[in-house]
Design a protein around this motif. Structure first.
Motif, short mmCIF file in Angstrom:
data_model
loop_
_atom_site.label_atom_id
_atom_site.label_comp_id
_atom_site.label_asym_id
_atom_site.label_seq_id
_atom_site.Cartn_x
_atom_site.Cartn_y
_atom_site.Cartn_z
N LEU A 161 32.66 -2.98 -15.72
CA LEU A 161 32.43 -1.57 -16.06
C LEU A 161 32.68 -0.68 -14.85
O LEU A 161 32.42 -1.06 -13.72
N SER A 162 33.16 0.52 -15.12
CA SER A 162 33.34 1.50 -14.05
C SER A 162 31.97 1.90 -13.50
O SER A 162 30.94 1.67 -14.14
N GLN A 163 31.98 2.53 -12.34
CA GLN A 163 30.72 3.00 -11.75
C GLN A 163 30.02 3.99 -12.68
O GLN A 163 28.80 3.96 -12.83
N THR A 164 30.79 4.84 -13.33
CA THR A 164 30.23 5.81 -14.27
C THR A 164 29.55 5.09 -15.43
O THR A 164 28.42 5.44 -15.81
N ASP A 165 30.20 4.09 -15.98
CA ASP A 165 29.62 3.35 -17.10
C ASP A 165 28.38 2.57 -16.67
O ASP A 165 27.41 2.48 -17.43
N GLN A 166 28.40 2.03 -15.46
CA GLN A 166 27.21 1.34 -14.97
C GLN A 166 26.05 2.32 -14.78
O GLN A 166 24.89 1.99 -15.08
N THR A 167 26.35 3.53 -14.34
CA THR A 167 25.31 4.55 -14.20
C THR A 167 24.76 4.95 -15.56
O THR A 167 23.54 5.08 -15.73
N ILE A 168 25.64 5.13 -16.54
CA ILE A 168 25.18 5.44 -17.90
C ILE A 168 24.31 4.31 -18.42
O ILE A 168 23.27 4.54 -19.05
N TYR A 169 24.69 3.08 -18.13
CA TYR A 169 23.89 1.92 -18.54
C TYR A 169 22.50 1.96 -17.92
O TYR A 169 21.49 1.78 -18.61
N ILE A 170 22.43 2.22 -16.62
CA ILE A 170 21.13 2.26 -15.94
C ILE A 170 20.25 3.37 -16.51
O ILE A 170 19.06 3.17 -16.78
N VAL A 171 20.83 4.54 -16.72
CA VAL A 171 20.09 5.65 -17.32
C VAL A 171 19.58 5.26 -18.71
O VAL A 171 18.43 5.52 -19.07
N LEU A 206 18.82 -4.88 -22.26
CA LEU A 206 18.41 -5.75 -21.16
C LEU A 206 19.37 -6.91 -20.97
O LEU A 206 19.58 -7.37 -19.84
N ALA A 207 19.97 -7.36 -22.05
CA ALA A 207 20.87 -8.52 -21.97
C ALA A 207 22.25 -8.15 -21.42
O ALA A 207 22.93 -9.00 -20.84
N VAL A 208 22.66 -6.91 -21.57
CA VAL A 208 24.02 -6.50 -21.19
C VAL A 208 24.33 -6.79 -19.73
O VAL A 208 25.42 -7.26 -19.40
N VAL A 209 23.40 -6.52 -18.86
CA VAL A 209 23.65 -6.68 -17.42
C VAL A 209 23.96 -8.13 -17.04
O VAL A 209 24.58 -8.38 -16.01
N SER A 219 22.64 8.13 -25.16
CA SER A 219 23.28 7.52 -23.99
C SER A 219 23.82 6.13 -24.31
O SER A 219 24.88 5.75 -23.79
N ALA A 220 23.15 5.37 -25.17
CA ALA A 220 23.67 4.05 -25.57
C ALA A 220 24.97 4.22 -26.35
O ALA A 220 25.94 3.48 -26.14
N LEU A 221 24.98 5.20 -27.24
CA LEU A 221 26.21 5.47 -28.01
C LEU A 221 27.34 5.89 -27.08
O LEU A 221 28.48 5.44 -27.23
N VAL A 225 18.95 2.22 -19.89
CA VAL A 225 17.88 1.22 -19.79
C VAL A 225 16.56 1.89 -19.39
O VAL A 225 15.51 1.59 -19.96
N VAL A 226 16.63 2.81 -18.44
CA VAL A 226 15.41 3.51 -18.01
C VAL A 226 14.85 4.36 -19.17
O VAL A 226 13.64 4.36 -19.41
N LEU A 227 15.73 5.04 -19.88
CA LEU A 227 15.28 5.81 -21.06
C LEU A 227 14.66 4.88 -22.11
O LEU A 227 13.63 5.21 -22.71
N GLY A 228 15.29 3.72 -22.33
CA GLY A 228 14.74 2.75 -23.28
C GLY A 228 13.37 2.25 -22.87
O GLY A 228 12.47 2.10 -23.70
N ALA A 229 13.19 2.00 -21.57
CA ALA A 229 11.89 1.55 -21.08
C ALA A 229 10.84 2.65 -21.25
O ALA A 229 9.71 2.38 -21.68
N ALA A 230 11.22 3.88 -20.92
CA ALA A 230 10.28 5.00 -21.08
C ALA A 230 9.94 5.22 -22.55
O ALA A 230 8.78 5.50 -22.90
N THR A 231 10.93 5.10 -23.41
CA THR A 231 10.70 5.25 -24.85
C THR A 231 9.73 4.19 -25.35
O THR A 231 8.78 4.50 -26.09
#
Length: 158
Positions: free
Chosen positions: A52-62, A41-44, A114-116, A64-70
């Motif tokens: 970050l590249s668009q790809t890395d920002q997308t990986i980040y969003i995915v 949550l703090a990274v953003v 995904s975080a790794l 965060v959503v996975l972390g929230a669901a977890t």
């Protein structure tokens, strides 16, 4: 009063024991996912995020959503128990909590991988990153699923 093989306990006693075991397991997973989620949550809000590249920002969003669901799935058993406590449905509560915990562990696997992936892409910038992430993924699957299922199969009741 139904007896089960292996232990001299009633269905309610078994449910109480299994509930205690499940809570201990969930506490371990919850702590790890909550620390990881807080970090994510703090990274953003850091200056580096915009670089970050668009790809890395997308990986980040995915991630965060996975972390929230977890987090939702692993805290779910506590809420479930709290809302149905005293209704005399402990065995059903244990079954639902078991399902939520299993879902949470699968989501945790996705969150961790995904975080790794994100961290190694930013830190290493090389072609070995997917291979390293793939090997860690296989390690998690081995530790979290293959070995326990192998032990379950090998030591099943006759």
């Amino acid at each position: 009063m139904t007896q089960r093989r292996g232990r001299d306990e009633t269905d309610d006693e078994r449910a109480d024991r299994m509930w205690g075991d499940l809570l201990q397991e969930v506490r371990v997973a919850q702590t790890g996912v909550q620390v990881l989620f807080a970090f994510l949550l703090a990274v953003v809000f850091t200056p580096r995020y915009e670089q970050l590249s668009q790809t890395d920002q997308t990986i980040y969003i995915v991630t965060v959503v996975l972390g929230a669901a977890t987090t939702g799935a692993l805290i779910g058993p506590v809420s479930f128990h709290r809302l149905v406590s005293g209704r005399r449905i402990k065995p059903e509560t244990v079954r639902w909590a078991h399902r939520l915990t299993n879902i949470g562990l699968v989501l945790l696997l996705g969150t961790m991988v995904s975080a790794l992936l994100l961290v190694l892409r930013v830190a290493a910038h090389n072609a070995f990153v997917p291979w390293i992430v793939g090997l860690v993924f296989l390690w998690y699957v081995l530790c979290w699923y293959v070995l326990p299922l192998w032990a379950r199969y090998r030591h099943r009741a006759n």
